[in-house]
Design a protein around this motif. Structure first.
Motif, PDB file in Angstrom:
ATOM      1  N   SER A 340       1.082  -0.912   0.015  1.00 52.45           N
ATOM      2  CA  SER A 340       0.289  -0.013   0.098  1.00 52.45           C
ATOM      3  C   SER A 340       1.288   1.450   0.248  1.00 52.45           C
ATOM      4  O   SER A 340       2.068   1.364   0.907  1.00 52.45           O
ATOM      5  N   LEU A 341       0.721   2.150  -0.845  1.00 58.25           N
ATOM      6  CA  LEU A 341       0.774   3.465  -0.926  1.00 58.25           C
ATOM      7  C   LEU A 341       0.445   4.511  -0.566  1.00 58.25           C
ATOM      8  O   LEU A 341      -0.524   4.913  -1.345  1.00 58.25           O
ATOM      9  N   GLU A 342       0.663   5.153  -0.151  1.00 62.93           N
ATOM     10  CA  GLU A 342      -0.452   6.399   0.577  1.00 62.93           C
ATOM     11  C   GLU A 342       0.119   7.626   0.590  1.00 62.93           C
ATOM     12  O   GLU A 342       1.724   7.800   1.022  1.00 62.93           O
ATOM     13  N   LEU A 343       0.085   8.760   0.114  1.00 63.37           N
ATOM     14  CA  LEU A 343       0.024   9.907   0.084  1.00 63.37           C
ATOM     15  C   LEU A 343      -0.708  11.366  -0.543  1.00 63.37           C
ATOM     16  O   LEU A 343      -1.922  11.038   0.298  1.00 63.37           O
ATOM     17  N   ALA A 344       0.024  12.196   0.599  1.00 64.51           N
ATOM     18  CA  ALA A 344      -0.530  13.551   0.657  1.00 64.51           C
ATOM     19  C   ALA A 344      -0.543  14.365  -0.712  1.00 64.51           C
ATOM     20  O   ALA A 344      -2.134  14.556  -1.040  1.00 64.51           O
ATOM     21  N   ASP A 345       0.448  14.782  -1.331  1.00 68.52           N
ATOM     22  CA  ASP A 345       0.671  15.031  -2.491  1.00 68.52           C
ATOM     23  C   ASP A 345       1.939  15.238  -2.789  1.00 68.52           C
ATOM     24  O   ASP A 345       2.384  14.247  -2.093  1.00 68.52           O
ATOM     25  N   SER A 346       2.041  15.758  -3.969  1.00 69.09           N
ATOM     26  CA  SER A 346       3.737  15.218  -4.268  1.00 69.09           C
ATOM     27  C   SER A 346       5.070  15.481  -3.871  1.00 69.09           C
ATOM     28  O   SER A 346       5.991  15.980  -3.890  1.00 69.09           O
ATOM     29  N   THR A 347       4.570  16.593  -2.720  1.00 67.67           N
ATOM     30  CA  THR A 347       5.636  17.391  -1.954  1.00 67.67           C
ATOM     31  C   THR A 347       6.204  17.145  -0.802  1.00 67.67           C
ATOM     32  O   THR A 347       7.262  17.071  -0.011  1.00 67.67           O
ATOM     33  N   ARG A 348       5.284  15.618  -0.239  1.00 65.99           N
ATOM     34  CA  ARG A 348       5.014  15.167   1.140  1.00 65.99           C
ATOM     35  C   ARG A 348       5.647  13.848   1.409  1.00 65.99           C
ATOM     36  O   ARG A 348       5.696  12.798  -0.180  1.00 65.99           O
ATOM     37  N   ALA A 349       5.506  13.471   2.119  1.00 69.20           N
ATOM     38  CA  ALA A 349       6.633  12.016   2.142  1.00 69.20           C
ATOM     39  C   ALA A 349       5.890  10.669   1.456  1.00 69.20           C
ATOM     40  O   ALA A 349       4.768  11.041   2.109  1.00 69.20           O
ATOM     41  N   GLY A 350       6.112   9.409   0.965  1.00 70.15           N
ATOM     42  CA  GLY A 350       5.017   8.725   1.193  1.00 70.15           C
ATOM     43  C   GLY A 350       5.253   7.594   1.575  1.00 70.15           C
ATOM     44  O   GLY A 350       6.894   7.182   2.003  1.00 70.15           O
ATOM     45  N   VAL A 351       4.092   6.525   1.984  1.00 70.62           N
ATOM     46  CA  VAL A 351       4.170   5.956   3.010  1.00 70.62           C
ATOM     47  C   VAL A 351       3.991   5.066   2.404  1.00 70.62           C
ATOM     48  O   VAL A 351       2.854   4.374   2.021  1.00 70.62           O
ATOM     49  N   PHE A 352       4.827   3.835   3.059  1.00 65.78           N
ATOM     50  CA  PHE A 352       4.119   2.153   2.389  1.00 65.78           C
ATOM     51  C   PHE A 352       4.610   1.066   3.175  1.00 65.78           C
ATOM     52  O   PHE A 352       5.111   1.554   4.178  1.00 65.78           O
ATOM     53  N   LYS A 353       3.426   1.363   2.847  1.00 61.50           N
ATOM     54  CA  LYS A 353       2.784  -0.174   4.339  1.00 61.50           C
ATOM     55  C   LYS A 353       3.266  -1.622   3.107  1.00 61.50           C
ATOM     56  O   LYS A 353       2.299  -2.125   2.352  1.00 61.50           O
ATOM     57  N   PRO A 354       3.482  -2.981   4.057  1.00 62.88           N
ATOM     58  CA  PRO A 354       2.951  -4.189   4.016  1.00 62.88           C
ATOM     59  C   PRO A 354       1.770  -4.562   3.665  1.00 62.88           C
ATOM     60  O   PRO A 354       1.017  -4.011   4.723  1.00 62.88           O
ATOM     61  N   VAL A 355       1.165  -5.163   2.882  1.00 61.90           N
ATOM     62  CA  VAL A 355      -0.849  -6.210   3.122  1.00 61.90           C
ATOM     63  C   VAL A 355      -0.451  -6.965   3.300  1.00 61.90           C
ATOM     64  O   VAL A 355      -0.222  -7.925   2.483  1.00 61.90           O
ATOM     65  N   TYR A 356      -1.084  -7.806   4.712  1.00 63.92           N
ATOM     66  CA  TYR A 356      -0.738  -8.995   4.607  1.00 63.92           C
ATOM     67  C   TYR A 356      -2.329  -9.488   4.443  1.00 63.92           C
ATOM     68  O   TYR A 356      -3.921  -9.036   5.001  1.00 63.92           O
ATOM     69  N   ASP A 357      -2.617 -10.957   4.434  1.00 61.06           N
ATOM     70  CA  ASP A 357      -3.873 -11.874   4.789  1.00 61.06           C
ATOM     71  C   ASP A 357      -4.402 -11.590   5.986  1.00 61.06           C
ATOM     72  O   ASP A 357      -5.828 -11.913   6.163  1.00 61.06           O
ATOM     73  N   GLU A 358      -3.896 -11.643   6.720  1.00 60.82           N
ATOM     74  CA  GLU A 358      -4.191 -12.070   9.112  1.00 60.82           C
ATOM     75  C   GLU A 358      -3.442 -10.853   9.249  1.00 60.82           C
ATOM     76  O   GLU A 358      -2.260 -10.711   8.646  1.00 60.82           O
TER      77      GLU A 358
END
Length: 375
Positions: A340-358
């Motif tokens: 999962s990649l979470e973004l606010a806008d093009s100038t702020r950091a991108g947050v990467f999170k693993p996506v688990y089944d459980e």
């Protein structure tokens, strides 16, 4: 000193301990292992003054106890040539000569007195804190974060892994100001404390923790930490200073959320990054519902590349630039199929999170600062 020991068992302890030894030792004695034979146990110490590793090895028989310093390179080079067999090792305490005998021959190498070998630092009794941690949790925390540590002489606190201990959670954090990794695992510690573990001992622990089956006991004060493993004790000096407030840089409100196949994205970035500018490694992600467009170009060499990947996306169309080498590092250190990649806008950091089944037993978050996209 005279004892009989298994050649393979001794070589294994020496090879593990030798990883501490520096190529540029300030004291000549540190180019040696310290052999200390007492009560049927051989203790092998290696140190670079900052980090000390003590390995313990039961010997088959002891004729005479003692202490001697043995040269690291000669001992390793000699023992590598033996198949599994008993070796008789004898040290002359007047000439400091070390004789290694086996069934069909013998060799002698020069040793030296162990009296000048530096003593290991001790944990201050009045400031000592102690926790017991699962080996798997400690290994995962180091594995997840160590790639994001910095090599910054001006900010030494960023050159290690920050370990924040709370009564029910242990959090590992590393950052180099471009990327940040935070790994929080549930653990019953019953205490609150923190320290910054330097990169070298963290890497040493990585190599040893995989073979540990039991929990690891840690003792620490504000200057040193000691890890007690099954056959080794690792003592290291901590990095002193205040770690940056990492929670302040993690953006909390990210309305744009991408769900994408991690392996497809990683391979796509690798293909497109071949055509990125060699000095910036800039890769542009243009994200809109259902698709991620990856583009890179190097105007100096008239090369460009583009690839489109499918994704699930909630949010407005956005274009953001990242350094491709950092993107590859982050995606390579996530083990799940989807990310999962979470973004606010093009100038702020991108947050990467693993996506688990459980629901996982630990929480992983990776953050990457964007680059400016030149129009």
């Amino acid at each position: 000193m005279k004892f009989v020991v298994s050649s393979t068992a001794l070589l294994n302890v020496l090879q593990t301990s030798s990883k501490v030894v520096s190529n540029k030792n300030t004291l000549p004695i540190l180019d040696n292992f310290l052999f200390d034979l007492h009560d049927g146990v051989l203790k092998v110490t290696a140190s670079d003054l900052e980090t000390t590793l003590v390995g313990s090895l039961p010997v088959e028989s002891t004729e005479q106890e003692g202490v001697i310093a043995a040269p690291v390179k000669l001992m390793l080079d000699s023992l590598k040539e033996f198949s599994e067999q008993p070796l008789t090792i004898e040290a002359n305490e007047s000439t400091w000569e070390i004789r290694i005998s086996w069934k069909t021959g013998q060799l002698t190498i020069p040793g030296t007195s162990g009296l000048s070998y530096p003593t290991s630092p001790e944990i201050a009794a009045d400031a000592k804190q102690e926790i017991v941690s699962g080996a798997d949790m400690l290994l995962a925390g180091i594995n997840k974060t160590i790639f994001a540590t910095a090599d910054d002489e001006l900010r030494p606190v960023m050159n290690g892994v920050y370990v924040n201990i709370e009564p029910e959670t242990v959090t590992f954090v590393a950052t180099d100001a471009h990327k940040l990794v935070k790994y929080a695992a549930a653990a019953e510690t019953g205490t609150a404390a923190s320290f910054i573990l330097p990169k070298k001992p963290a890497n040493l622990l990585r190599g040893m923790l995989g073979k540990e089956e039991e929990d690891i006991r840690m003792e620490f004060d504000d200057k040193n930490v000691v890890f007690y493993l099954k056959n080794h004790t690792l003592i290291c000096r901590l990095i002193e200073g205040n770690y940056p407030n990492y929670n302040a840089v993690i953006p909390s409100n990210n309305p744009n959320k991408v769900l994408v196949d991690r392996v497809e994205l990683l391979n796509g970035i690798r293909r497109v990054a071949v055509c990125s500018n060699q000095s910036t490694n800039l890769i542009k992600l243009e994200i809109e519902p259902g698709v991620i467009n990856l583009t890179a170009q190097d105007l100096d060499f008239s090369v460009s590349a583009q690839e489109s990947l499918t994704c699930d996306y909630e949010g407005e169309a956005i274009a953001i630039g990242f350094k491709s080498t950092f993107l590859i590092e982050i995606l390579s250190n996530i083990e799940t199929q989807n990310v999962s990649l979470e973004l606010a806008d093009s100038t702020r950091a991108g947050v990467f999170k693993p996506v688990y089944d459980e629901a996982p037993g630990a929480d992983t978050l990776m953050l990457l600062m964007p680059m400016m996209i030149n129009a």
